[in-house]
Design a protein around this motif. Structure first.
Motif, PDB file in Angstrom:
ATOM      1  N   ARG A 101       1.027  -1.249  -0.037  1.00 55.14           N
ATOM      2  CA  ARG A 101      -0.054   0.129  -0.031  1.00 55.14           C
ATOM      3  C   ARG A 101       0.923   1.306   0.203  1.00 55.14           C
ATOM      4  O   ARG A 101       0.546   2.280  -0.631  1.00 55.14           O
ATOM      5  CB  ARG A 101      -0.892  -0.110   1.192  1.00 55.14           C
ATOM      6  CG  ARG A 101      -1.801   1.288   1.427  1.00 55.14           C
ATOM      7  CD  ARG A 101      -2.848   1.178   0.079  1.00 55.14           C
ATOM      8  NE  ARG A 101      -3.646   2.622   0.127  1.00 55.14           N
ATOM      9  CZ  ARG A 101      -3.977   3.295  -0.592  1.00 55.14           C
ATOM     10  NH1 ARG A 101      -3.637   3.074  -1.896  1.00 55.14           N
ATOM     11  NH2 ARG A 101      -4.789   4.204  -0.254  1.00 55.14           N
ATOM     12  N   ARG A 102       1.765   1.121   0.791  1.00 52.44           N
ATOM     13  CA  ARG A 102       2.683   2.146   0.860  1.00 52.44           C
ATOM     14  C   ARG A 102       3.496   2.660  -0.402  1.00 52.44           C
ATOM     15  O   ARG A 102       3.750   3.805  -0.994  1.00 52.44           O
ATOM     16  CB  ARG A 102       4.107   1.948   2.055  1.00 52.44           C
ATOM     17  CG  ARG A 102       4.761   3.454   2.134  1.00 52.44           C
ATOM     18  CD  ARG A 102       5.888   2.920   3.320  1.00 52.44           C
ATOM     19  NE  ARG A 102       6.745   4.099   3.537  1.00 52.44           N
ATOM     20  CZ  ARG A 102       8.029   3.950   3.808  1.00 52.44           C
ATOM     21  NH1 ARG A 102       8.655   2.658   4.117  1.00 52.44           N
ATOM     22  NH2 ARG A 102       8.667   5.128   3.860  1.00 52.44           N
ATOM     23  N   LEU A 103       3.941   1.505  -1.211  1.00 50.40           N
ATOM     24  CA  LEU A 103       4.418   1.603  -2.594  1.00 50.40           C
ATOM     25  C   LEU A 103       3.474   2.193  -3.377  1.00 50.40           C
ATOM     26  O   LEU A 103       3.800   2.887  -4.415  1.00 50.40           O
ATOM     27  CB  LEU A 103       5.019   0.029  -3.049  1.00 50.40           C
ATOM     28  CG  LEU A 103       6.336  -0.264  -2.203  1.00 50.40           C
ATOM     29  CD1 LEU A 103       6.442  -1.553  -2.591  1.00 50.40           C
ATOM     30  CD2 LEU A 103       7.381   0.466  -2.979  1.00 50.40           C
ATOM     31  N   GLU A 104       2.142   1.688  -3.388  1.00 51.66           N
ATOM     32  CA  GLU A 104       1.050   2.330  -4.180  1.00 51.66           C
ATOM     33  C   GLU A 104       0.859   3.799  -4.187  1.00 51.66           C
ATOM     34  O   GLU A 104       0.796   4.541  -5.122  1.00 51.66           O
ATOM     35  CB  GLU A 104      -0.115   1.609  -4.043  1.00 51.66           C
ATOM     36  CG  GLU A 104      -0.219   0.241  -4.465  1.00 51.66           C
ATOM     37  CD  GLU A 104      -1.407  -0.708  -4.187  1.00 51.66           C
ATOM     38  OE1 GLU A 104      -2.303  -0.019  -3.419  1.00 51.66           O
ATOM     39  OE2 GLU A 104      -1.573  -1.725  -4.180  1.00 51.66           O
ATOM     40  N   LEU A 105       0.923   4.270  -2.842  1.00 50.72           N
ATOM     41  CA  LEU A 105       1.032   5.591  -2.654  1.00 50.72           C
ATOM     42  C   LEU A 105       2.217   6.483  -3.147  1.00 50.72           C
ATOM     43  O   LEU A 105       1.795   7.557  -3.567  1.00 50.72           O
ATOM     44  CB  LEU A 105       0.743   6.059  -0.824  1.00 50.72           C
ATOM     45  CG  LEU A 105      -0.565   5.492  -0.488  1.00 50.72           C
ATOM     46  CD1 LEU A 105      -0.417   5.403   1.099  1.00 50.72           C
ATOM     47  CD2 LEU A 105      -1.749   6.195  -1.016  1.00 50.72           C
ATOM     48  N   LEU A 106       3.330   6.056  -2.994  1.00 47.41           N
ATOM     49  CA  LEU A 106       4.462   6.566  -3.359  1.00 47.41           C
ATOM     50  C   LEU A 106       4.900   6.571  -4.874  1.00 47.41           C
ATOM     51  O   LEU A 106       5.122   7.403  -5.394  1.00 47.41           O
ATOM     52  CB  LEU A 106       5.602   6.007  -2.773  1.00 47.41           C
ATOM     53  CG  LEU A 106       5.887   5.882  -1.239  1.00 47.41           C
ATOM     54  CD1 LEU A 106       6.852   5.326  -0.557  1.00 47.41           C
ATOM     55  CD2 LEU A 106       6.116   7.456  -1.032  1.00 47.41           C
ATOM     56  N   TYR A 107       4.323   5.511  -5.593  1.00 38.40           N
ATOM     57  CA  TYR A 107       4.959   5.355  -6.998  1.00 38.40           C
ATOM     58  C   TYR A 107       3.759   4.996  -7.813  1.00 38.40           C
ATOM     59  O   TYR A 107       4.077   4.900  -9.146  1.00 38.40           O
ATOM     60  CB  TYR A 107       5.848   4.116  -6.935  1.00 38.40           C
ATOM     61  CG  TYR A 107       7.120   4.366  -6.259  1.00 38.40           C
ATOM     62  CD1 TYR A 107       8.130   5.252  -6.677  1.00 38.40           C
ATOM     63  CD2 TYR A 107       7.290   3.871  -4.935  1.00 38.40           C
ATOM     64  CE1 TYR A 107       9.283   5.749  -5.898  1.00 38.40           C
ATOM     65  CE2 TYR A 107       8.494   4.137  -4.347  1.00 38.40           C
ATOM     66  CZ  TYR A 107       9.329   5.067  -4.855  1.00 38.40           C
ATOM     67  OH  TYR A 107      10.558   5.397  -3.917  1.00 38.40           O
ATOM     68  N   GLY A 108       2.392   4.935  -7.227  1.00 39.19           N
ATOM     69  CA  GLY A 108       1.214   4.549  -8.340  1.00 39.19           C
ATOM     70  C   GLY A 108       1.470   3.442  -9.125  1.00 39.19           C
ATOM     71  O   GLY A 108       1.808   2.259  -7.962  1.00 39.19           O
ATOM     72  N   GLU A 109       1.224   3.188 -10.257  1.00 34.90           N
ATOM     73  CA  GLU A 109       1.548   1.939 -11.009  1.00 34.90           C
ATOM     74  C   GLU A 109       2.766   2.083 -11.434  1.00 34.90           C
ATOM     75  O   GLU A 109       3.163   0.942 -12.451  1.00 34.90           O
ATOM     76  CB  GLU A 109       0.356   1.893 -12.068  1.00 34.90           C
ATOM     77  CG  GLU A 109      -0.967   2.103 -11.626  1.00 34.90           C
ATOM     78  CD  GLU A 109      -1.990   1.780 -12.684  1.00 34.90           C
ATOM     79  OE1 GLU A 109      -1.721   1.735 -13.714  1.00 34.90           O
ATOM     80  OE2 GLU A 109      -3.383   2.054 -12.223  1.00 34.90           O
TER      81      GLU A 109
END
Length: 131
Positions: A101-109
């Motif tokens: 989830r953190r990666l999604e918030l930081l880097y999207g797709e």
């Protein structure tokens, strides 16, 4: 990035002292990492899971880790051995789900995360864009 790698190494040494088991850990770097800036503690949940799920029946832990820069891409590889019988006894946590989830918030797709078991080894491949 160098601070992050140093932190991971210190964490591993703390675990070695805390538990007193045999630990075989290989950490490699490839490419220019000195100028890489990332959010802190991004890799720690994966390393923590090596200790939570990766202790073998003889008490040993085996971890292989690599940070590799390929142009504007950072690739983090992590492999650890595990005992399937022991892993079934431990409860699933939320560390990897929170990291995803953190990666999604930081880097999207723009990031890629693969985690999978294979032949009593658990693999993590994380690709993060640097540009």
């Amino acid at each position: 990035m160098s601070k992050e790698i140093k932190y991971i190494k210190n964490y591993i040494e703390l675990e070695r002292i805390r538990h007193g088991y045999q630990l075989n850990c290989d950490i490699q770097t490839e490419g220019q990492l000195d100028d890489v800036k990332l959010p802190p503690l991004l890799f720690l949940p994966f390393v923590e899971n090596c200790f939570k799920h990766g202790q073998l029946s003889d008490g040993s832990i085996w971890i292989k880790m690599k940070y590799e820069r390929q142009g504007d891409l950072l690739i983090f590889y992590l492999t650890n051995e595990f005992d399937p019988a022991e892993t079934e006894k431990t409860k699933d946590g939320i560390g990897i789900a929170n990291t995803r989830r953190r990666l999604e918030l930081l880097y999207g797709e723009t990031y890629e995360l693969q985690t999978y078991p294979e032949n009593n080894q658990y693999h993590v491949i994380l690709k993060i864009p640097l540009g």
